[in-house]
Design a protein around this motif. Structure first.
Motif, PDB file in Angstrom:
ATOM      1  N   PRO A  19       2.765  -4.044   1.291  1.00  0.00           N
ATOM      2  CA  PRO A  19       2.461  -2.830   0.537  1.00  0.00           C
ATOM      3  C   PRO A  19       3.444  -1.683   0.729  1.00  0.00           C
TER       4      PRO A  19
ATOM      5  N   THR B 103      -1.883  -1.677  -4.094  1.00  0.00           N
ATOM      6  CA  THR B 103      -1.899  -3.133  -3.919  1.00  0.00           C
ATOM      7  C   THR B 103      -3.295  -3.689  -4.143  1.00  0.00           C
TER       8      THR B 103
ATOM      9  N   THR C  55      -3.096  -5.288  -8.134  1.00  0.00           N
ATOM     10  CA  THR C  55      -2.429  -6.277  -7.290  1.00  0.00           C
ATOM     11  C   THR C  55      -1.236  -6.937  -7.967  1.00  0.00           C
TER      12      THR C  55
ATOM     13  N   ALA D 185       1.665  -4.618  -8.217  1.00  0.00           N
ATOM     14  CA  ALA D 185       2.179  -4.377  -6.868  1.00  0.00           C
ATOM     15  C   ALA D 185       3.005  -5.562  -6.388  1.00  0.00           C
TER      16      ALA D 185
END
Length: 339
Positions: free
Chosen positions: A44, A247, A251, A254
């Motif tokens: 992340p 994140t 997701t 990311a």
């Protein structure tokens, strides 16, 4: 050009110049921050980097420097040429603390589960950790891998020095794997996944370690500098948490950011990310992070510092276990994120 046009142009130039002065002054007032990091695979904090969240939340001019391993970054930290270091394993930090360097954890990023461990070559004949005896294993000496290998060997009742350890950076392990210079490796992503893709068999992952003696990636800073610049540290922690929140909420985007940052495909980045237990800003002051108040000394992070130090002393990496790690965990900078 007539006089009126010239006056309008001069007035506009003066107005522009007047606007540029405070903007230049504001830019000059921004502190310089250097963030070191390791390529530990998809993470992340790469979202925070890609989206310039550190610059935004710290109101700073930020430079990034990549290191091949934790030990390689410690000299830069010791010479004060880094402001923060991320993606660092616990053993290099404990070694630095034992040597008297005032380093503190400001953010525990994640716990390795399946993104690091021991992988052996196909055809090596090694099927268990006990089978490593007399074999050649690649390792980043002094890194998290030293603690992991010592722990896994002790569990298997194998002497630490009965395994031939070859010190090398993770990228070199790929070449040594192909040439047959090593039988096994204890390493982390992206190399850990790459060796599996080359036919390697996993004997142990870091998920086999207990939470209080585990494998974590942490972000650290000089404790004295952090105490003198609390707003910058809080901004740094906020940017780390933003990367985590993005994140969790977006997701796929990311992961795409992480893939671009690391130069891997999206499927590879997705697999790497799945090998971590990620921690939010709120987690930092929880028992699985650094705790709060009296709970700091029983937190997973603090206990891992203690237990790592014991192992490093046993294998001769440090002379003695520090009496306390109270100055080396700093949940106070993330307490505003607890909810």
């Amino acid at each position: 050009m007539n006089k009126r046009s010239w006056m309008r142009g001069a007035l506009a130039a003066c107005t522009l110049a007047a606007g540029l002065v405070p903007m230049a002054a504001m830019a000059a007032d921004k502190p310089d921050v250097i963030i070191g990091y390791e390529n530990n695979g998809a993470d992340p904090y790469m979202v925070s980097m890609a989206r310039h969240l550190f610059e935004k939340d710290m109101h700073a001019k930020v430079e990034y420097k990549m290191f091949s391993s934790g030990p390689a970054a410690m000299s830069a930290l010791a010479s004060n040429s880094l402001t923060f270091m991320c993606g660092l394993g616990v053993p290099p930090l404990v070694t630095a603390i034992a040597q008297g360097l005032p380093m503190t954890i400001v953010y525990n990023q994640e716990r390795y589960t399946t993104a690091a461990g021991i992988v052996v070559k196909p055809g090596s004949g090694i099927t268990t950790v006990a089978g490593l005896k007399g074999k050649k294993i690649a390792i980043v000496a002094g890194s998290q891998a030293s603690f992991e290998l010592a722990t896994f060997l002790a569990e298997a009742h194998v002497a630490y020095d009965s395994v031939t350890q070859i010190n090398m950076a993770p990228p070199q392990m790929r070449t040594s794997w192909v040439t047959g210079a090593i039988d096994a490796a204890i390493v982390w992503d992206p190399v850990f996944s790459a060796l599996q893709a080359a036919g390697g068999k996993v004997l142990k992952t870091d998920g086999d370690l207990p939470r209080t003696a585990s494998s974590y990636n942490v972000c650290i800073a000089d404790s004295k500098w952090a105490a003198a610049h609390p707003a910058l540290v809080r901004g740094f922690v906020a940017a780390m948490d933003e990367g985590y929140q993005i994140t969790r909420k977006d997701t796929e985007q990311a992961i795409a950011d992480m893939a671009r940052q690391t130069g891997v495909t999206v499927p590879v980045a997705r697999k790497e990310l799945a090998g971590y237990e990620l921690f939010s800003g709120a987690d930092q002051s929880s028992p699985k992070g650094m705790g709060q108040g009296a709970g700091v000394k029983t937190s997973a992070t603090y206990m891992t510092l203690v237990n790592t130090a014991k192992v490093l002393q046993q294998i001769g990496r440090i002379q003695q276990v520090p009496a306390s790690f109270a100055d080396n965990v700093a949940p106070q900078y993330s307490e505003h994120l607890a909810h």
